[in-house]
Design an enzyme around this catalytic site. Structure first.
Site, short mmCIF file in Angstrom:
data_model
loop_
_atom_site.label_atom_id
_atom_site.label_comp_id
_atom_site.label_asym_id
_atom_site.label_seq_id
_atom_site.Cartn_x
_atom_site.Cartn_y
_atom_site.Cartn_z
N GLY A 1 -6.74 41.34 10.63
CA GLY A 1 -7.75 40.90 11.58
C GLY A 1 -8.28 39.51 11.27
N PHE A 2 -8.32 39.18 9.99
CA PHE A 2 -8.91 37.90 9.62
C PHE A 2 -8.17 37.26 8.44
CE2 PHE A 2 -12.08 40.72 11.37
CZ PHE A 2 -12.61 39.93 12.39
N GLY A 3 -8.12 35.94 8.46
CA GLY A 3 -7.60 35.22 7.31
C GLY A 3 -8.69 35.08 6.25
N GLY A 4 -8.30 34.62 5.10
CA GLY A 4 -9.28 34.29 4.06
C GLY A 4 -9.89 35.48 3.33
N HIS B 1 4.42 31.88 10.08
CA HIS B 1 3.92 33.23 10.33
C HIS B 1 2.87 33.14 11.44
CE1 HIS B 1 2.98 37.41 9.34
NE2 HIS B 1 1.71 37.08 9.49
N SER C 1 0.69 30.73 7.45
CA SER C 1 0.14 31.45 8.60
C SER C 1 -0.65 30.50 9.49
CB SER C 1 -0.76 32.59 8.12
OG SER C 1 -1.36 33.20 9.24
N MET D 1 -0.31 42.37 15.96
CA MET D 1 -1.39 43.29 15.61
C MET D 1 -2.04 43.72 16.92
SD MET D 1 -2.84 41.28 12.33
CE MET D 1 -1.91 39.84 12.80
N MET E 1 0.68 44.79 4.38
CA MET E 1 -0.62 44.12 4.50
C MET E 1 -1.36 44.25 3.18
SD MET E 1 -0.57 42.79 7.44
CE MET E 1 -2.16 42.00 7.13
N ASP F 1 1.36 39.95 3.15
CA ASP F 1 0.49 39.25 4.10
C ASP F 1 -0.98 39.51 3.81
OD1 ASP F 1 -0.53 37.92 6.26
OD2 ASP F 1 0.33 39.25 7.77
N GLY F 2 -1.67 38.46 3.36
CA GLY F 2 -3.12 38.54 3.16
C GLY F 2 -3.56 38.23 1.75
N GLY F 3 -4.35 37.16 1.61
CA GLY F 3 -4.94 36.84 0.31
C GLY F 3 -3.95 36.34 -0.73
N ASP G 1 0.19 35.22 13.84
CA ASP G 1 -0.57 36.45 14.00
C ASP G 1 -1.07 36.61 15.43
OD1 ASP G 1 -0.59 37.45 11.30
OD2 ASP G 1 -1.83 35.72 10.80
N GLY H 1 -2.00 31.71 4.37
CA GLY H 1 -2.84 31.07 5.38
C GLY H 1 -3.76 30.05 4.74
N MET I 1 -3.33 38.93 17.79
CA MET I 1 -4.39 39.95 17.68
C MET I 1 -5.00 40.21 19.04
SD MET I 1 -6.31 38.44 14.36
CE MET I 1 -5.45 38.14 12.82
N HIS J 1 3.90 38.39 14.08
CA HIS J 1 3.28 39.62 13.59
C HIS J 1 2.33 40.14 14.67
CE1 HIS J 1 0.26 41.32 10.33
NE2 HIS J 1 0.78 42.27 11.08
C1 DX5 Z 1 -4.44 38.88 8.58
C2 DX5 Z 1 -3.20 38.13 8.99
C3 DX5 Z 1 -2.68 37.17 7.99
C4 DX5 Z 1 -3.59 36.03 7.68
C5 DX5 Z 1 -3.38 35.65 6.25
O1 DX5 Z 1 -4.79 39.75 9.60
O2 DX5 Z 1 -2.16 39.05 9.30
O3 DX5 Z 1 -1.39 36.69 8.35
O4 DX5 Z 1 -3.38 34.90 8.49
O5 DX5 Z 1 -4.31 34.69 5.90
P1 DX5 Z 1 -4.72 34.42 4.40
O6 DX5 Z 1 -3.49 33.95 3.69
O7 DX5 Z 1 -5.76 33.36 4.54
O8 DX5 Z 1 -5.25 35.70 3.82
ZN ZN Z 2 0.05 38.33 9.58
#
Ligand code: DX5
Ligand code: ZN
Length: 224
Positions: free
Chosen positions: A143-146, A34, A9, A69, A138, A176-178, A36, A198, A38, A67
């Site tokens: 909204g946020f990575g990590g 990937h 990502s 959002m 999801m 997608d996510g974590g 994102d 990500g 937003m 993606h």
């Molecule tokens: C979250 C995004 C993800 C994000 C994943 O809103 O849609 O694509 O970048 O990041 P990680 O892998 O760090 O959770």
């Molecule tokens: Zn995403």
């Protein structure tokens, strides 16, 4: 069974050195980028728009998995396709006329996907699954990575996989996510096809090794 796909990502890349990071991922075993998008409305964060997607496209050797959002994503589908999107996914929660929006994506020649939030039931996909190239489940609130992976997602993967088998569609399940080495195996065992990663890739000391490890789970070696 076909091998799973890895989609780093870009949200977790170094935006000041975007081209460098894209070229670095080109040289790994990653399958897609990937991306994102937003809007600060559908999700409480703003990332970037179609111009940046065009910049990524110029350096990328991999398909772009976009993606969206954003609210009313139907306003921007042609624009993201022109910027280089190969897959375009919209959120079910943002699309009152989802069937029409999916046909709109397909008409551009892109692969069409639907993303669903952690609280949204996969049952809502029953009457559209045959039209979808991919579903993004999801596994964090978008909204946020990590963020931390929500384990309830594993049950949703199993349920969706069953629907795909029963309906006999070729829809890919993307998580997608974590996602990282700590949970990738259980996610794939539940039935996922694509892992978005990500921070577990861009935050790793050696992103090339991180992609290798996610792609070759179970193979004893550098990460065993
Ligand atoms: C979250 C995004 C993800 C994000 C994943 O809103 O849609 O694509 O970048 O990041 P990680 O892998 O760090 O959770
Ligand atoms: Zn995403």
């Amino acid at each position: 069974m076909a091998k799973h796909l890895i989609a780093p990502s870009v949200l977790a890349a170094d935006f000041g050195n975007l081209q460098r990071d894209v070229e670095m991922i080109n040289g790994t075993e990653a399958d897609w980028f990937h991306i994102d998008i937003m809007d600060g409305m559908f999700v409480p964060n703003i990332s970037f728009g179609p111009e940046i997607v065009s910049v990524i496209k110029k350096s990328s050797k991999l398909p772009l998995d976009v993606h969206l959002m954003i609210e009313k994503p139907e306003r921007y589908i042609e624009q993201y396709r022109k910027s280089g999107a190969d897959n375009i996914s919209v959120h079910i929660e943002a699309c009152p006329h989802l069937h029409r929006t999916i046909q709109q994506i397909k008409a551009t020649g892109a692969k069409a996907g639907v993303a669903i939030n952690p609280h949204t039931s996969v049952d809502l996909l029953q009457d559209i699954i045959g039209d979808l190239d991919l579903v993004i489940l999801m596994s964090v609130n978008p909204g946020f990575g990590g963020q931390k992976f929500i384990y309830q997602t594993l049950k949703k993967i199993e349920k969706l996989k069953e629907m795909i088998i029963v309906e006999n569609t070729a829809t890919l399940i993307e998580i997608d996510g974590g996602v990282g080495l700590q949970n990738a195996e259980s996610i794939l065992n539940a039935g996922a096809d694509v892992l978005v990663a990500g921070n577990s890739v861009f935050g790793a000391e050696n992103p090339t090794l991180a992609v290798y490890a996610l792609k070759n789970l179970g193979i004893k070696g550098l990460y065993a």
